[in-house]
Design a protein around this motif. Sequence first.
Motif, PDB file in Angstrom:
ATOM      1  N   PRO A 108      46.706 150.873  88.982  1.00 35.88           N
ATOM      2  CA  PRO A 108      46.312 152.156  88.164  1.00 35.88           C
ATOM      3  C   PRO A 108      45.157 151.590  87.413  1.00 35.88           C
ATOM      4  CG  PRO A 108      48.739 151.627  88.311  1.00 35.88           C
ATOM      5  CD  PRO A 108      48.146 150.605  88.568  1.00 35.88           C
ATOM      6  N   GLY A 109      44.018 152.533  87.257  1.00 34.44           N
ATOM      7  CA  GLY A 109      43.005 152.263  86.629  1.00 34.44           C
ATOM      8  C   GLY A 109      41.821 151.596  87.338  1.00 34.44           C
ATOM      9  N   TYR A 110      42.198 151.396  88.540  1.00 36.41           N
ATOM     10  CA  TYR A 110      41.213 150.502  89.304  1.00 36.41           C
ATOM     11  C   TYR A 110      39.998 151.616  89.634  1.00 36.41           C
ATOM     12  CZ  TYR A 110      39.206 146.816  92.457  1.00 36.41           C
ATOM     13  OH  TYR A 110      38.500 145.763  93.048  1.00 36.41           O
ATOM     14  N   TYR A 111      38.787 151.527  89.242  1.00 39.21           N
ATOM     15  CA  TYR A 111      37.535 152.378  89.123  1.00 39.21           C
ATOM     16  C   TYR A 111      36.588 151.525  89.850  1.00 39.21           C
ATOM     17  CZ  TYR A 111      34.440 156.242  88.597  1.00 39.21           C
ATOM     18  OH  TYR A 111      33.346 157.356  88.837  1.00 39.21           O
ATOM     19  N   ALA A 112      36.174 151.785  91.061  1.00 42.16           N
ATOM     20  CA  ALA A 112      35.053 150.916  91.570  1.00 42.16           C
ATOM     21  C   ALA A 112      33.932 151.891  92.661  1.00 42.16           C
ATOM     22  CB  ALA A 112      35.681 150.042  92.423  1.00 42.16           C
ATOM     23  N   ALA A 113      32.913 151.106  92.615  1.00 38.91           N
ATOM     24  CA  ALA A 113      31.915 151.655  93.822  1.00 38.91           C
ATOM     25  C   ALA A 113      31.483 150.399  94.455  1.00 38.91           C
ATOM     26  CB  ALA A 113      30.817 152.132  93.132  1.00 38.91           C
ATOM     27  N   PHE A 114      31.144 150.926  95.851  1.00 45.22           N
ATOM     28  CA  PHE A 114      30.764 149.813  96.862  1.00 45.22           C
ATOM     29  C   PHE A 114      29.491 150.080  97.391  1.00 45.22           C
ATOM     30  CE2 PHE A 114      35.250 150.034  96.521  1.00 45.22           C
ATOM     31  CZ  PHE A 114      35.575 148.733  96.579  1.00 45.22           C
ATOM     32  N   LEU A 115      28.610 149.036  97.761  1.00 47.02           N
ATOM     33  CA  LEU A 115      27.236 149.091  98.296  1.00 47.02           C
ATOM     34  C   LEU A 115      27.002 148.060  99.030  1.00 47.02           C
ATOM     35  CD1 LEU A 115      25.064 149.652  95.099  1.00 47.02           C
ATOM     36  CD2 LEU A 115      25.346 151.114  96.710  1.00 47.02           C
ATOM     37  N   ILE A 116      26.210 148.368 100.320  1.00 50.09           N
ATOM     38  CA  ILE A 116      25.902 147.095 101.104  1.00 50.09           C
ATOM     39  C   ILE A 116      24.422 146.816 100.791  1.00 50.09           C
ATOM     40  CG2 ILE A 116      25.337 146.665 103.450  1.00 50.09           C
ATOM     41  CD1 ILE A 116      28.365 147.266 103.207  1.00 50.09           C
ATOM     42  N   ASP A 117      24.430 145.500 100.298  1.00 51.21           N
ATOM     43  CA  ASP A 117      23.189 144.855  99.907  1.00 51.21           C
ATOM     44  C   ASP A 117      22.136 144.740 101.254  1.00 51.21           C
ATOM     45  OD1 ASP A 117      23.501 142.441 101.254  1.00 51.21           O
ATOM     46  OD2 ASP A 117      23.487 141.165  99.492  1.00 51.21           O
ATOM     47  N   PRO A 118      20.811 144.342 101.056  1.00 57.64           N
ATOM     48  CA  PRO A 118      19.750 144.319 102.144  1.00 57.64           C
ATOM     49  C   PRO A 118      20.260 143.464 103.050  1.00 57.64           C
ATOM     50  CG  PRO A 118      18.678 144.449 100.028  1.00 57.64           C
ATOM     51  CD  PRO A 118      20.116 144.302  99.869  1.00 57.64           C
ATOM     52  N   ASP A 119      21.091 142.470 102.990  1.00 53.52           N
ATOM     53  CA  ASP A 119      21.548 141.518 104.139  1.00 53.52           C
ATOM     54  C   ASP A 119      23.038 141.940 104.579  1.00 53.52           C
ATOM     55  OD1 ASP A 119      20.077 138.957 104.634  1.00 53.52           O
ATOM     56  OD2 ASP A 119      19.273 139.682 102.597  1.00 53.52           O
ATOM     57  N   GLY A 120      23.662 142.984 104.183  1.00 48.72           N
ATOM     58  CA  GLY A 120      24.846 143.342 104.655  1.00 48.72           C
ATOM     59  C   GLY A 120      26.169 142.904 103.827  1.00 48.72           C
ATOM     60  N   ASN A 121      25.990 142.497 102.800  1.00 45.59           N
ATOM     61  CA  ASN A 121      27.051 142.023 102.047  1.00 45.59           C
ATOM     62  C   ASN A 121      27.673 143.021 101.286  1.00 45.59           C
ATOM     63  OD1 ASN A 121      26.776 138.985 101.952  1.00 45.59           O
ATOM     64  ND2 ASN A 121      24.853 139.256 101.294  1.00 45.59           N
ATOM     65  N   ASN A 122      28.934 143.230 101.093  1.00 43.18           N
ATOM     66  CA  ASN A 122      29.515 144.247 100.449  1.00 43.18           C
ATOM     67  C   ASN A 122      29.705 144.040  99.015  1.00 43.18           C
ATOM     68  OD1 ASN A 122      31.285 146.572  99.889  1.00 43.18           O
ATOM     69  ND2 ASN A 122      33.139 145.558 100.685  1.00 43.18           N
TER      70      ASN A 122
END
Length: 144
Positions: A108-122
Amino acid sequence: METQRLERGRLIDHIQLVVVDLDASRRFYTAIFDVLGIPIAGSGADYFWADELFVSTADSAAAQGRLTGRHHLAFQAADRPMVDAFHRAGLAAGGVDNGAPGERSYHPGYYAAFLIDPDGNNIEAVHHGPARRSADSVTIEFEG
């Protein structure tokens, strides 16, 4: 002369990412770290670092000529608006959406966003919701 303080009790001391395009990585990480309040601490022709993250080219002495592969790194955000801003800044700096800002089912309360960087890292920014702070840590309180 630069001095650094050794902090005991942390799981991770430092992480190195070896990247293909240092300029693209520098733009991406500078943008997201500006939002997260993490300064770029130093840089050279074939590297830069922020806090305990060291990013370099394969040609740097520390990389030994090898790329690091794909990783998932999660950075703490102070609040939900910071997670939202991280996502916007990362997209504007060349990141690819890998999960828009929102609640996750991890706890509960886990609020997140995810991006892939220029080398494919999450790359993730996470805010853990209401928390009680002590001098050394944050305790997440939830019923479960």
